[in-house]
Design a protein around this motif. Structure first.
Motif, mmCIF file in Angstrom:
data_model
loop_
_atom_site.group_PDB
_atom_site.id
_atom_site.type_symbol
_atom_site.label_atom_id
_atom_site.label_comp_id
_atom_site.label_asym_id
_atom_site.label_seq_id
_atom_site.Cartn_x
_atom_site.Cartn_y
_atom_site.Cartn_z
ATOM 1 N N ASP A 1 -88.956 12.971 82.963
ATOM 2 C CA ASP A 1 -89.312 11.573 82.695
ATOM 3 C C ASP A 1 -88.932 11.122 81.289
ATOM 4 O O ASP A 1 -89.379 10.081 80.811
ATOM 5 C CB ASP A 1 -90.795 11.305 83.015
ATOM 6 C CG ASP A 1 -91.070 11.575 84.499
ATOM 7 O OD1 ASP A 1 -90.306 11.054 85.320
ATOM 8 O OD2 ASP A 1 -91.993 12.337 84.819
ATOM 9 N N THR A 2 -88.059 11.924 80.652
ATOM 10 C CA THR A 2 -87.414 11.501 79.408
ATOM 11 C C THR A 2 -85.909 11.418 79.665
ATOM 12 O O THR A 2 -85.285 10.388 79.424
ATOM 13 C CB THR A 2 -87.736 12.479 78.274
ATOM 14 O OG1 THR A 2 -89.142 12.415 78.004
ATOM 15 C CG2 THR A 2 -86.965 12.143 77.003
ATOM 16 N N ASP B 1 -95.781 15.918 74.170
ATOM 17 C CA ASP B 1 -94.621 15.757 73.275
ATOM 18 C C ASP B 1 -95.017 15.209 71.904
ATOM 19 O O ASP B 1 -94.615 15.730 70.868
ATOM 20 C CB ASP B 1 -93.609 14.784 73.906
ATOM 21 C CG ASP B 1 -93.180 15.221 75.297
ATOM 22 O OD1 ASP B 1 -92.848 16.405 75.453
ATOM 23 O OD2 ASP B 1 -93.190 14.372 76.213
ATOM 24 N N ASP C 1 -91.844 11.493 76.700
ATOM 25 C CA ASP C 1 -92.595 10.421 77.372
ATOM 26 C C ASP C 1 -94.099 10.672 77.404
ATOM 27 O O ASP C 1 -94.844 9.816 77.861
ATOM 28 C CB ASP C 1 -92.119 10.266 78.828
ATOM 29 C CG ASP C 1 -92.543 11.456 79.678
ATOM 30 O OD1 ASP C 1 -92.109 12.587 79.379
ATOM 31 O OD2 ASP C 1 -93.356 11.268 80.613
ATOM 32 N N ASP D 1 -87.562 16.135 75.404
ATOM 33 C CA ASP D 1 -88.297 16.540 76.588
ATOM 34 C C ASP D 1 -87.370 16.325 77.794
ATOM 35 O O ASP D 1 -86.418 15.555 77.716
ATOM 36 C CB ASP D 1 -89.549 15.651 76.691
ATOM 37 C CG ASP D 1 -90.227 15.760 78.030
ATOM 38 O OD1 ASP D 1 -90.538 16.898 78.439
ATOM 39 O OD2 ASP D 1 -90.433 14.719 78.692
#
Ligand SMILES: [Mg+2]
Length: 263
Positions: A11-12, A217, A212, A8
């Motif tokens: 924020d990954t 995900d 995340d 992803d």
């Protein structure tokens, strides 16, 4: 044997939440200079108004399905070739101005012209502030030697590509980049995960998804039987979606891959 890793983006690998936070801080400081408002109170008010407005538009079901959040709506241009994106592109100028004007109003300031000014400032500040996690590039350097890497991100192709343009070092690591708005459905829809397997020419047992978000995900990967790793950097609570693995830092992927490759 794992042959590919699906990552992803937001924020990954990219620290989007921090970029958004910094853009709010900088924009709200402009309002503090003019009206002496508490910048944090303004940020909170604008976030609240933005969420409410965003969910009131006819584009909301589409943005939910593709995976475009209200704060992306505050800075994206959505210059995508698709009727739904064209609607979104037409809505966002008013949306932004309204979100900022209503946020000001919640603090007792009636100044829609200044609301417009802040609304235009926010995208500039967001672009100025791309953040990548400290370990992102080291981990990608390590993994690219052994695995195919695929980036699977929910969002508008125009906006996700903008994020990649302002952090240009990321793109060369990936054999494939899949953006939900271009595919037509977003995570957690199983079809986009099946599409990644087709692109990689691999079976589900041969890939692992790292992300995340439990509801996109991890849920999507588990629906098609792909191994899932939840990166939970900020100690979020679990819900009913159970990842195969949970980590706090991307380097924790190495032992997980070693274990899977011994099976
Ligand atoms: Mg994410």
């Amino acid at each position: 044997m794992i042959k590919a890793i699906i990552f992803d983006l937001d924020d990954t690998l990219l620290w989007d939440q921090k970029s958004v936070k910094e853009a709010f801080t900088a924009t709200c400081q402009v309002a503090q200079q003019k009206y002496n408002v508490d910048p944090e109170a303004l940020e909170e008010a604008v976030r609240k108004e933005a969420r409410e407005l965003y969910s009131s538009y006819e584009t909301y079901p589409f943005t939910q399905m593709i995976g475009i959040n209200p704060f992306e709506g505050l800075w994206g241009n959505f210059l995508d070739d698709d009727d739904n994106f064209r609607k979104l592109k037409d809505i966002v100028p008013t949306y932004r101005k309204e979100a900022w004007s209503r946020g000001l109003k919640a603090l007792g300031i009636h100044d829609p012209e200044f609301g417009y000014e802040l609304a235009e400032r926010f995208p500039v500040e967001r672009r100025k502030n791309p953040f990548v996690y400290e370990e992102t590039f080291n981990v990608l350097d390590e993994l690219k030697e052994k695995y195919q890497l695929l980036l699977l991100t929910n969002g508008s192709p125009d906006l996700q590509n903008t994020k990649l343009e302002i952090t240009p070092e990321l793109v060369p690591y990936f054999h494939h980049i899949v953006i939900s708005g271009a595919f037509g459905r977003g995570k957690p829809d199983p079809s986009i995960f099946e599409h990644t397997l087709t692109l990689l020419s691999l079976q589900k047992e041969e890939v692992i998804m790292v992300g995340d978000n439990l509801m996109t995900d991890i849920l999507g990967a588990s629906r098609v039987g792909i191994h899932s790793v939840w990166i939970n950097r900020h100690n979020k609570e679990r819900n009913e979606v159970i990842p195969d693995y949970e980590i706090k830092h991307l380097e924790e992927l190495y032992p997980i891959l070693d274990t899977l490759n011994k099976q």
